[in-house]
Scaffold this motif. Structure first.
Motif, PDB file in Angstrom:
ATOM      1  N   UNK A   1     -18.363 -19.887  18.330  1.00  0.00           N
ATOM      2  CA  UNK A   1     -17.361 -20.667  19.068  1.00  0.00           C
ATOM      3  C   UNK A   1     -15.957 -20.367  18.528  1.00  0.00           C
TER       4      UNK A   1
ATOM      5  N   UNK B   1     -12.945 -18.696  20.595  1.00  0.00           N
ATOM      6  CA  UNK B   1     -11.597 -19.268  20.715  1.00  0.00           C
ATOM      7  C   UNK B   1     -10.538 -18.216  20.399  1.00  0.00           C
ATOM      8  N   UNK B   2     -10.793 -17.449  19.349  1.00  0.00           N
ATOM      9  CA  UNK B   2      -9.837 -16.395  18.980  1.00  0.00           C
ATOM     10  C   UNK B   2      -9.738 -15.362  20.097  1.00  0.00           C
TER      11      UNK B   2
ATOM     12  N   UNK C   1     -10.393 -15.715  23.370  1.00  0.00           N
ATOM     13  CA  UNK C   1      -9.723 -16.286  24.552  1.00  0.00           C
ATOM     14  C   UNK C   1      -8.228 -16.398  24.311  1.00  0.00           C
ATOM     15  N   UNK C   2      -7.876 -16.846  23.127  1.00  0.00           N
ATOM     16  CA  UNK C   2      -6.466 -17.030  22.808  1.00  0.00           C
ATOM     17  C   UNK C   2      -5.685 -15.732  22.975  1.00  0.00           C
TER      18      UNK C   2
ATOM     19  N   UNK D   1      -6.074 -14.675  27.179  1.00  0.00           N
ATOM     20  CA  UNK D   1      -5.483 -15.529  28.205  1.00  0.00           C
ATOM     21  C   UNK D   1      -5.371 -16.951  27.680  1.00  0.00           C
ATOM     22  N   UNK D   2      -4.317 -17.223  26.882  1.00  0.00           N
ATOM     23  CA  UNK D   2      -4.221 -18.551  26.267  1.00  0.00           C
ATOM     24  C   UNK D   2      -4.147 -19.679  27.295  1.00  0.00           C
ATOM     25  N   UNK D   3      -3.667 -19.362  28.501  1.00  0.00           N
ATOM     26  CA  UNK D   3      -3.555 -20.418  29.509  1.00  0.00           C
ATOM     27  C   UNK D   3      -4.883 -20.661  30.217  1.00  0.00           C
ATOM     28  N   UNK D   4      -5.923 -19.986  29.780  1.00  0.00           N
ATOM     29  CA  UNK D   4      -7.206 -20.053  30.483  1.00  0.00           C
ATOM     30  C   UNK D   4      -7.721 -21.474  30.627  1.00  0.00           C
ATOM     31  N   UNK D   5      -8.231 -21.790  31.803  1.00  0.00           N
ATOM     32  CA  UNK D   5      -8.969 -23.029  32.016  1.00  0.00           C
ATOM     33  C   UNK D   5     -10.402 -22.700  32.380  1.00  0.00           C
TER      34      UNK D   5
ATOM     35  N   UNK E   1     -18.033 -23.052  26.657  1.00  0.00           N
ATOM     36  CA  UNK E   1     -17.676 -24.448  26.931  1.00  0.00           C
ATOM     37  C   UNK E   1     -17.178 -25.113  25.650  1.00  0.00           C
ATOM     38  N   UNK E   2     -17.912 -24.892  24.561  1.00  0.00           N
ATOM     39  CA  UNK E   2     -17.501 -25.473  23.279  1.00  0.00           C
ATOM     40  C   UNK E   2     -16.166 -24.905  22.806  1.00  0.00           C
TER      41      UNK E   2
ATOM     42  N   UNK F   1     -13.840 -24.513  24.700  1.00  0.00           N
ATOM     43  CA  UNK F   1     -12.819 -25.234  25.442  1.00  0.00           C
ATOM     44  C   UNK F   1     -12.515 -24.687  26.826  1.00  0.00           C
ATOM     45  N   UNK F   2     -13.508 -24.153  27.498  1.00  0.00           N
ATOM     46  CA  UNK F   2     -13.270 -23.655  28.846  1.00  0.00           C
ATOM     47  C   UNK F   2     -14.227 -24.322  29.830  1.00  0.00           C
ATOM     48  N   UNK F   3     -13.787 -24.407  31.074  1.00  0.00           N
ATOM     49  CA  UNK F   3     -14.710 -24.740  32.143  1.00  0.00           C
ATOM     50  C   UNK F   3     -15.459 -23.459  32.463  1.00  0.00           C
TER      51      UNK F   3
END
Lengths: 431, 431
Positions: free
Chosen positions: A79, A83-84, A86-87, A90-94, A121-122, A124-126
């Motif tokens: 996880x 996070x690293x 995704x950051x 695309x840091x603005x990722x939802x 998900x953990x 922090x994304x949908x």
């Protein structure tokens, strides 16, 4: 759980282990500098073989499945790495869309998809799962034996974007190696991040490109450590097209296998290794029906060609035009519960996040284990076992062994990064 | 090990927990965007209090000690986060110098230093401990009860750099809050990364600045979640200078305490909370001999002033000119083995890497626990316990509780980042 290791704990591999441990700061710095210049694959896994005298990655997967074999304890690392990743991308990722294999009713595979959904998900994304299988016309919930649920939803393609109904992702994560070809629905998506890029899929990817990059990486790393790169590099030769039906190319395959066996024999002699050299014949572009064939003598190629010769009339079938490579066979001396085992290292972004042993009770140490009947035993990468333990006797410490596997896995990842750069069809070329 | 939680599992905090869980993607995205604009402290820890109806950080430490209380299982997360931190600051790093507290013969503290050395060594650096204590004139090896060893070596200062004999670090990590003042030996180091920066130390730092930043953060975060920021924010007032000897400022302290108690009373009424409001009086710049004093009625200030009045003649001692703040008291309803407990969250770079409960059997739920006699119970942040578990009943899931603590800890970290930017003496000001 630390599986019982029965690797031969003497000889060159312990020297290598000691050198890897002593050089930890130099190694980690080397990786940091590599990642300043190159982009790691979003995720990857490497099959590693430890012959006792030699340690090498034999297969690098850019669409790793099997995330479900990672233990619960390894999840936080995955996880954090997600996070690293995704950051950076695309840091603005939802929203993240995961695209799995088509036609898969294999609940083991779907448990892997469920695990990927859980990790992101953990992080922090949908996360939702979009199927590009034309058979999926409406959302389909599948309950898995382990209690997880996967919901496959039909993807919706607009002119410029791919998503689901009321779900517009900024990043699309492929968990299919696209063996059947790149579907048009994934092409010309310029507004979203499609990861891994399409040229990482088997329609474009070639193992020989990866092995070429890995050879380069192993030379540089060997220099850093002051070791013969052969100790971590499986030699290989690109055979090109072979048609077992018409017989075209079989002579080329035979001579490559023969030459490679000779090179291995020379190396074994140099190191005083009393093992029978072997090579594996495999397809350059993904898996073929032929599988991965172990060859101990070039004369066996003739029998191989006969065995795989298509029945009459099918000789001109394009499916029979195989692109092959021969690769130095690396014995695996790891055993788990008496089964022949090889470690598989999982990586997310530039981090080792876990792994397991692939174990096959019915196979020999010089055979491919990636066939039905394999089982999976979590590697003790959790509980800091992939971190070096200074001071432990070389060879005797599972954590140090696993740290070394993590280093080798990351070398394969660096090679994959070179490979993807070199084969990027959209790369700008500066002359 | 998951300590038994006896937090009141009803009321607003569960609403908050549910809202935090439902908003995980929005929250993580919010943090990602914050870290695009702001630099997280290199490492930090936050003391958190969970009153059942309210959850807030009460103290944010920028030189966290107590890393030894993190369990072995948490180490991989800390190492991975340390790798990320180093990569950002100085990818070419080989050497890291850790500077501990002076004069510390406390083996608990030294075990913390040994743990920091271990984490950064595992992250791939050559790590050594440089003492700025003038009493350390040659390397001094100290064996610790847990089997670790710390070697304190005298630092060597050249005109432009700080290091050890034959050891030139690119990064210097302070693990001392410099309460005694900034030693000249740490000043004017422009070629090396000195982390945290000197203005994070108590000679310059003020809790009121941090609380001001946190108030701003809690408002923005409250808006994101659609909650009253008071549910996560401890109100405070900056009192300024107070001299218990001369009596100067005692009236200001009394009126601030009284006003704050009134504001808390109003909030308790609004939420129907049947608890006795209290405030804590503490020094604005680090810890003082006075400690953290719980005040339930402004009239108690008089007694407090009398108690801390210096003996005759010392009235003009500058040491007695205290800079004070009053802060809303947050009850802690967590209990571990019948002892009053508060969670402490540890962060490295922008990641939560672990935590523990600070437990004190002899203290009340409205009293400071950071006094001798406290014990430490690892928080179940390992084994993915700091990751949200969707679907669990609010309040009933330890992992969800800990995820929430990790969110609150990170809010304190964002506030620390704002605070350090706002108080940076070297900041360029654009008008």
């Amino acid at each position: 759980m630390v599986p019982h290791l029965v690797t031969a704990l003497t000889g060159p591999i312990n020297e290598l282990e000691q050198r890897v441990l002593d050089s930890t700061p130099a190694i980690e710095r080397w990786f940091r500098l590599e990642w300043m210049e190159h982009t790691p694959p979003f995720y990857s896994s490497a099959d590693i073989r430890n012959a006792g005298f030699k340690l090498a990655p034999v297969d690098t997967n850019l669409y790793p499945r099997g995330w479900n074999h990672l233990t619960h304890e390894m999840l936080p690392l995955a996880v954090q790495a997600a996070q690293a990743a995704i950051e950076k991308i695309c840091p603005e990722a939802r929203n993240l869309l995961v695209i799995p294999e088509n036609h898969s009713r294999n609940t083991f595979y779907l448990a892997n998809v469920a695990q990927l959904v859980r990790i992101f998900h953990m992080a922090g994304l949908n996360v939702r799962v979009g199927s590009i299988d034309p058979a999926i016309k409406s959302p389909k919930k599948i309950e898995l034996p382990n209690g997880d649920t996967v919901c496959l939803e039909p993807v919706v393609r607009s002119k410029r974007r791919l998503g689901l109904k009321h779900f517009d992702p900024c990043t699309i994560l492929l968990n299919t190696d696209l063996s059947a070809g790149v579907p048009g629905i994934l092409e010309e998506l310029y507004e979203q991040y499609l990861l891994p890029p399409l040229h990482a899929g088997w329609p474009m990817r070639r193992k020989s490109n990866h092995l070429h990059s890995y050879e380069e990486v192993s030379k540089r790393f060997g220099k850093l450590l002051g070791i013969d790169p052969w100790l971590i590099n499986p030699m290989y030769a690109k055979v090109g097209e072979v048609n077992f039906g018409s017989g075209d190319g079989v002579d080329v395959l035979t001579s490559h296998a023969d030459a490679l066996l000779t090179r291995i024999r020379r190396k074994y002699k140099e190191y005083g290794i009393n093992e029978k050299p072997f090579v594996v014949v495999k397809s350059d572009n993904g898996r073929s029906e032929m599988g991965v064939v172990t060859v101990r003598d070039a004369k066996e190629i003739e029998a191989l060609a006969r065995k795989h010769k298509p029945r009459s009339g099918a000789a001109k079938s394009p499916a029979e035009r195989l692109e092959l490579i021969v690769q130095e066979g690396v014995l695996t001396k790891e055993r788990v519960h008496d089964g022949v085992a090889e470690p598989v290292v999982y990586m997310m972004d530039r981090y080792v996040v876990g792994g397991f042993y692939r174990v096959h009770a019915d196979r020999n140490p010089d055979e491919d284990l990636k066939i039905p009947g394999a089982s999976f035993v979590p590697l003790a990468f959790s509980e800091s076992a992939h971190l070096p333990q200074p001071g432990a006797k070389p060879g005797a410490s599972a954590p140090n062994r696993f740290y070394m596997y993590g280093v080798i896995g990351r070398l394969a990842m660096v090679a994959a990064s070179y490979e993807l750069e070199a084969t990027n069809p959209d790369a700008e070329i500066y002359e």
